[in-house]
Design an enzyme around this catalytic site. Structure first.
Site: not given
Ligand code: F6P
Length: 524
Positions: A185, A191, A243-244, A329, A360, A488
């Site tokens: 987003k 990452e 995002g979620r 979250e 199990h 972050k």
């Molecule tokens: O985990 C934190 C977060 O901000 C989530 O809300 C989001 O889904 C994820 O990082 C990834 O963010 P982006 O889509 O901006 O890379």
């Protein structure tokens, strides 16, 4: 202004309606003599193993009225700025409208056209989806749920910054026949940007133009273009999509490429059907609302710290991290819209594993530990494989675990059984104490008629709306995640120190001594 409405919500613990709800929960019983099964967008939600009473029903409707359910639910669907701390809408319901905003419709069509075109050309045998959190779990879930029988394209997911993730994600693939999907987003997540950069290098090392084999899905198309993705390869969504909640947007494109664009359409229409149910069903018959109230009772009145997800379908194992992100979250907060501390326990831990493996692994704890946890049992009535006996066994295990949690076993019952097995009286009594189970442990049973994109879409939207109702009662904002943001920022600072940059060194002394010690060790 909707912000004013949110800010005017009284602290929950000071509301007489909350006190009334609490007392009604404490007085109510799980009454297994009567079934309570709600129907919602084709799903059946059995709440028979939750507390109920007439007084509780009355308390619930009073509580939801004072929390302005009708107004705030409508505001959600109208795209009002319910995400107060970021001053934006959380308008994921718009993404699954049959007739959405023009910009949504045109992006939806672009994605479908892209999938159609590359399918026709039999282009790209491999997809590498790079994204994390909400830009990852939903796509994994959809591809696992509907790709279990295989697909002519293989898909790999790279989310973690751990170099093993990208190494494994690219290993053995032919760069000429690989499409990388960069889903983010913000187009800023450390990452994702690091992994996307590695993928670019991998293409270039093989003499492949990365720009031709990479698409981006983002709410920040300018950043994607500046990064080097050709404009025609950028698919967009909007800052009003959390995002979620982004599976419903172009973020799902890799699932479309792997398991067919019909899956995306099916997910959207199932979710839309659940939206209609949430908007229109009366409180007593409204599945997301009733699930939310059961959790409010279990968490904030009865004190359960977690809820278990017992997913009796191995194709849905990614449902667990998907819901962990959605719920934790969203609800892992403890201040209300005004910034006051919320004085009741809020969002529980959500955890689980597919059944029957879970039985199990940790079910012993659910059955006989001092605390236990409410459980969501999720199962499909009809299987998609040919081994009917397997499916009957699966159903039997699911019902049996629920039954055991509900009814338990008394010491007297266990003792009688022990005697019938021929034990002497002392032995039978002693062993009965170890075999007794308290029972009365709450659960929900959620039955999908069959695992289809429609039913999965409905299931996910049901949980989204459950979260919304809980947030509304607790008075918190379910659409931000400031805690994650702090981590972050600190990671950026420590990364700079590890790299020996001057800006990083300035931050060094602000860290605690243990962190400083380990930074020095890792630098050496
Ligand atoms: O985990 C934190 C977060 O901000 C989530 O809300 C989001 O889904 C994820 O990082 C990834 O963010 P982006 O889509 O901006 O890379």
């Amino acid at each position: 202004m909707i912000h004013d409405v949110l800010k005017q919500l009284e602290p929950l613990d000071q509301l007489p309606q909350w006190e009334q709800f609490k007392q009604a929960v404490l007085a109510a019983k799980i009454d297994c003599k009567q079934t309570v099964i709600l129907e919602a967008a084709g799903l059946k939600v059995d709440l028979s193993a939750q507390r109920r009473s007439d007084a509780l029903s009355q308390a619930v409707s009073d509580l939801l009225e004072v929390r302005q359910l009708d107004k705030l639910r409508q505001a959600l669907f109208d795209g009002e700025h319910l995400n107060s701390t970021e001053d934006r809408a959380a308008w994921h319901t718009m993404l699954r409208q049959p007739q959405p905003l023009i910009e949504v419709q045109s992006e939806r069509l672009r994605v479908l056209e892209f999938v159609r075109r590359v399918d026709n050309d039999r282009r790209w045998r491999n997809i590498v989806h790079i994204g994390i959190g909400g830009s990852d779990w939903g796509v994994r879930l959809a591809t696992q749920a509907f790709g279990y029988a295989g697909s002519w394209r293989q898909i790999r997911f790279v989310s973690n910054i751990d170099g093993h993730a990208i190494e494994g994600g690219l290993a053995g693939l032919d760069p000429h026949d690989t499409l990388v999907v960069v889903a983010t987003k913000s187009f800023r997540t450390a990452e994702t940007m690091a992994n996307a950069a590695r993928a670019c290098e991998w293409f270039e090392a093989a003499g492949v133009n990365a720009g031709n084999n990479t698409i981006a899905v983002t709410a920040n198309p300018e950043a994607a273009a500046a990064w080097g993705i050709p404009r025609h390869n950028i698919y967009r969504f909007w800052d009003w999509v959390g995002g979620r909640f982004s599976l419903w947007s172009a973020v799902g494109v890799a699932a479309g490429l792997t398991v067919g664009s019909g899956v995306l359409a099916g997910l959207q229409s199932g979710a839309h059907a659940m939206d209609r149910h949430f908007l229109n069903a009366p409180i007593e018959e409204n599945a997301p609302i009733q699930l939310a109230l059961a959790e409010l009772a279990n968490r904030s009145v009865l004190g359960y710290g977690s809820r278990n997800l017992a997913v009796y379908d191995s194709r849905l194992s990614y449902l667990i991290p998907y819901l962990q992100q959605l719920e934790m979250e969203s609800l892992g907060k403890s201040v209300d819209h005004q910034g006051r501390d919320i004085k009741v326990a809020t969002g529980p831990v959500v955890w689980g594993m597919p059944g029957t493996d879970a039985q199990h692994t940790f079910f012993q704890w659910l059955h006989q530990s001092s605390e236990g946890a409410p459980v969501d049992f999720i199962v499909c009535q009809k299987a998609d494989h040919q081994w009917q006996q397997h499916h009957k066994q699966l159903l039997a295990h699911c019902l049996a675990q629920r039954q055991a949690l509900l009814h338990g076993k008394s010491t007297a019952q266990a003792e009688t059984e022990n005697r019938h097995k021929g034990m002497d009286s002392a032995q039978a009594q002693w062993l009965a104490h170890h075999r007794k189970q308290p029972g009365g442990r709450a659960s929900n049973l959620i039955v999908l008629p069959q695992l289809t994109p429609f039913s999965l879409g409905a299931l996910l939207a049901m949980y989204e709306h459950k979260v919304f109702v809980e947030a509304l009662v607790w008075g918190l904002n379910p659409f931000d995640q400031w805690g994650v943001e702090l981590g972050k920022v600190l990671a950026d600072d420590i990364f700079a120190i590890l790299n020996g940059s001057a800006a990083g060194d300035a931050k060094h002394t602000e860290l605690d001594c243990s962190t400083q010690y380990w930074i020095n060790q890792f630098k050496a």
